[in-house]
Structures are given as structure tokens and as C-alpha cells.
Design an enzyme around this catalytic site. Structure first.
Site, mmCIF file in Angstrom:
data_model
loop_
_atom_site.group_PDB
_atom_site.id
_atom_site.type_symbol
_atom_site.label_atom_id
_atom_site.label_comp_id
_atom_site.label_asym_id
_atom_site.label_seq_id
_atom_site.Cartn_x
_atom_site.Cartn_y
_atom_site.Cartn_z
ATOM 1 N N ASP A 1 -11.237 3.187 4.004
ATOM 2 C CA ASP A 1 -11.672 1.790 3.901
ATOM 3 C C ASP A 1 -13.183 1.706 3.635
ATOM 4 O OD1 ASP A 1 -9.798 -0.296 4.084
ATOM 5 O OD2 ASP A 1 -9.490 0.056 6.222
ATOM 6 N N LYS B 1 0.842 -1.201 0.000
ATOM 7 C CA LYS B 1 0.000 0.000 0.000
ATOM 8 C C LYS B 1 0.878 1.252 0.000
ATOM 9 C CE LYS B 1 -3.955 -2.131 2.247
ATOM 10 N NZ LYS B 1 -4.605 -2.524 3.494
ATOM 11 N N GLN C 1 -4.954 -1.210 9.582
ATOM 12 C CA GLN C 1 -4.894 -2.540 8.984
ATOM 13 C C GLN C 1 -5.567 -3.567 9.901
ATOM 14 O OE1 GLN C 1 -3.810 -3.175 5.906
ATOM 15 N NE2 GLN C 1 -4.130 -5.374 6.042
HETATM 16 N N1 GUN Z 1 -7.140 -6.485 5.970
HETATM 17 C C1 GUN Z 1 -7.474 -7.231 4.890
HETATM 18 N N2 GUN Z 1 -8.151 -6.484 3.995
HETATM 19 C C2 GUN Z 1 -8.248 -5.248 4.508
HETATM 20 C C3 GUN Z 1 -8.803 -4.029 4.038
HETATM 21 O O1 GUN Z 1 -9.383 -3.926 2.973
HETATM 22 N N3 GUN Z 1 -8.658 -2.954 4.878
HETATM 23 C C4 GUN Z 1 -8.059 -3.049 6.086
HETATM 24 N N4 GUN Z 1 -7.989 -1.954 6.839
HETATM 25 N N5 GUN Z 1 -7.525 -4.152 6.546
HETATM 26 C C5 GUN Z 1 -7.609 -5.243 5.763
#
Ligand code: GUN
Length: 286
Positions: free
Chosen positions: A118, A51, A95
Site C-alpha cells: 500500500d 483485488k 484493507q
Molecule cells: N481502502 C480504500 N482504499 C484503500 C487502499 O488503497 N488500501 C487499503 N489497504 N485500504 C483501502
């Protein structure tokens, strides 16, 4: 035909990069994304690294905050309040999964909806449910719809989308997005009666259950479009770790008209859509 998420994500990132440059030139604003990572989950570390790399590549400011596994819920919430009030931070992502002693819902709710890139905050879910334009929409679901349109064209009206899985992160929001596209939507899950028969009705089949290779060729209508959200680790014949989806790609790819691979399908789209949401949040802040 393989629906190549890497190529589609690259196209989207190129467009975003131009828009980031334009925002800088016109308004002297650089979109900023802060990613918060708590604990030592190795998969999460890989996701976060990707990311951050891609955020920087499109010209945005990327910030990573790493916290120890033992961080308390109160400490995390205090940090988020600081980020909520920081004008240079347009998007905040915590996350998931979080360590067991931290309530995920409490954390998601502590991010102001305007910075919730998100799209997990109840305010954004509510906007999505109502079809409001201001919703920040969850990233993986957005990616699924973009890939389906890449294969089928922009008009999905009347198509039967069958979603397998009902999670808050993928199943529920993606069903709402396909409904907005005028699809007929069925949400199936582990308790559904005769899951294979339901799947066989699908023009668009979205698999988001987290069960390796569950969907077989005889579950799929010939010519259907298959979007595989699964990310599962299994052991191959040599005992080595192998990444597979929820769909048995080797056999389903012979029946489907289009199918997303794992890896290289939905995964890259999730990050590209995260950047799209961050740009939107920065523009709305303006
Ligand atoms: N962990 C796995 N997928 C995601 C996501 O789309 N966003 C977040 N914040 N954590 C994740």
C-alpha cells in the site's frame, strides 16, 4: 476526451503478467499477495474480491485472510508478524477502514516496509518524500500520474497540478509524485480560500475530497486534464444507488480536454498498481 482507466489498467496488467512469467521461469518465484480483511464492511468486501481476482489473473498467488469484527489489535499485529516472516508472502495489504477499536497507524507500522504494498508505512512515505527509488508508492496516486501521462504525454514539466484533498492515502502522496514530475503543485482543501479560483489555475486537476459532484464546469480551465479520485454513492432521480466522483462529469467533460470517468477511471488503476507494487516487492525480496 475520456481517459479510460479500464483500458490503461488492462495494458498494465498484461505487461505485469509477462513479467510474472519471466520471474517464474528465471528464478522459480511466484509473487504472493496476502489481503487481510477485518469485519463486515460491504464495500471493503467488494474491493477485496476484485483485488484477489486480478491478482490471480496476472499469475500471482493470492491469499485472503478474513477476521471477525471483534478481532483485537494485538491479534491482528500477531498475524502480521507471522506474514512478515513468511517467505512466500511478498506483499501484505490490510484493507481499510478497520473497526474503530483498532488503531490504523499501529497496524500499518506493523507491516515491514518491504512488504507494505500500500506504501502507507512511514518508512515508505519518507522514501517518497526524499525521492528515493526504493519507495513502495501508494497505488491510487501512482494511477493518477499514469492516467495524466496517458493523456498529456510523459513530460509533465512546468504544468500546474492542483490537488484538491490532503489525505495521507491520496492528496499528500500524489502531490509529491507530481512534484517529482517537475510540475508546479498546489494542494488545496476544504479550508482553502476561493477553491474554485484555485482549481481554475490547474493544467492538471486532481479531485480527492470525497464530496459528490463538487467540482463544476466553471471551476475548470478550458483544456485542463481532470483526474477524479472520488467514489461517492448518491441516490439518482429514481431513488436508486448511483456511483459518482467528486467532479460533475456531465458538465466538466464539456470543458476539459481529458477527464477520467467514475467508475472506470482511477479505480481500476489502483488495483493494477497494487499488482505492480507486489511484483516489485517480490523482485526486491529476490
Ligand atoms: N481502502 C480504500 N482504499 C484503500 C487502499 O488503497 N488500501 C487499503 N489497504 N485500504 C483501502
Amino acid at each position: 476526451m475520456i481517459i479510460d482507466g479500464k483500458i490503461v489498467a488492462q495494458e498494465l496488467r498484461s505487461k505485469l503478467k509477462l513479467q510474472v512469467q519471466e520471474l517464474k521461469a528465471k528464478h522459480n518465484i511466484t509473487p504472493g499477495l496476502t489481503v487481510v480483511l477485518v469485519g463486515d464492511d460491504p464495500a471493503s468486501h467488494v474491493y477485496v474480491r476484485n483485488k484477489i481476482k486480478q491478482t490471480t489473473e496476472v499469475g500471482m498467488i493470492s491469499n485472503e485472510i478474513r477476521l471477525a469484527e471483534k478481532t483485537t489489535e494485538e491479534e491482528l499485529i500477531e498475524l502480521l508478524h507471522g506474514l512478515n516472516n513468511d517467505d512466500d508472502v511478498h506483499g501484505i495489504l490490510v484493507q481499510l477502514p478497520l473497526p474503530k477499536h483498532i488503531n490504523e497507524q499501529a497496524i500499518i507500522t506493523s507491516i515491514i516496509p518491504e512488504k507494505d504494498v500500500d506504501g502507507f508505512h512511514a518508512m515508505n512515505s519518507g522514501h517518497l518524500l526524499n525521492g528515493d527509488a526504493e519507495a513502495l508508492v501508494p497505488c491510487t496516486p501512482q494511477g493518477c500520474v499514469i492516467l495524466a501521462k496517458k493523456h498529456l504525454g510523459n513530460d509533465l514539466s512546468g504544468k500546474h497540478a492542483v490537488i484538491v484533498g490532503r489525505s495521507n492515502i491520496v492528496g499528500k502522496p500524489v502531490s509529491l509524485l507530481f512534484l517529482q514530475e517537475n510540475c508546479t503543485v498546489t494542494v488545496a482543501h476544504s479550508r482553502s480560500t476561493d477553491l474554485p479560483a484555485l482549481c481554475r489555475q490547474a493544467d492538471i486537476l486532481v479531485a480527492a475530497v470525497g464530496r459528490p459532484l463538487m467540482i463544476k464546469a466553471d471551476w475548470v480551465k478550458p483544456g485542463a486534464t481532470v483526474i477524479d479520485v472520488g467514489i461517492n454513492h448518491i441516490e439518482d432521480e429514481q431513488g436508486k444507488d448511483k456511483l459518482v466522483g467528486d467532479v460533475d462529469f456531465a458538465e466538466v467533460s464539456k470543458v476539459a480536454s481529458g477527464i477520467t470517468p467514475v467508475p472506470g477511471g482511477v479505480g481500476p488503476m489502483t488495483i493494477a498498481c497494487l499488482l505492480k507494487n507486489t511484483l516489485r516487492a517480490a523482485k526486491q525480496h529476490l
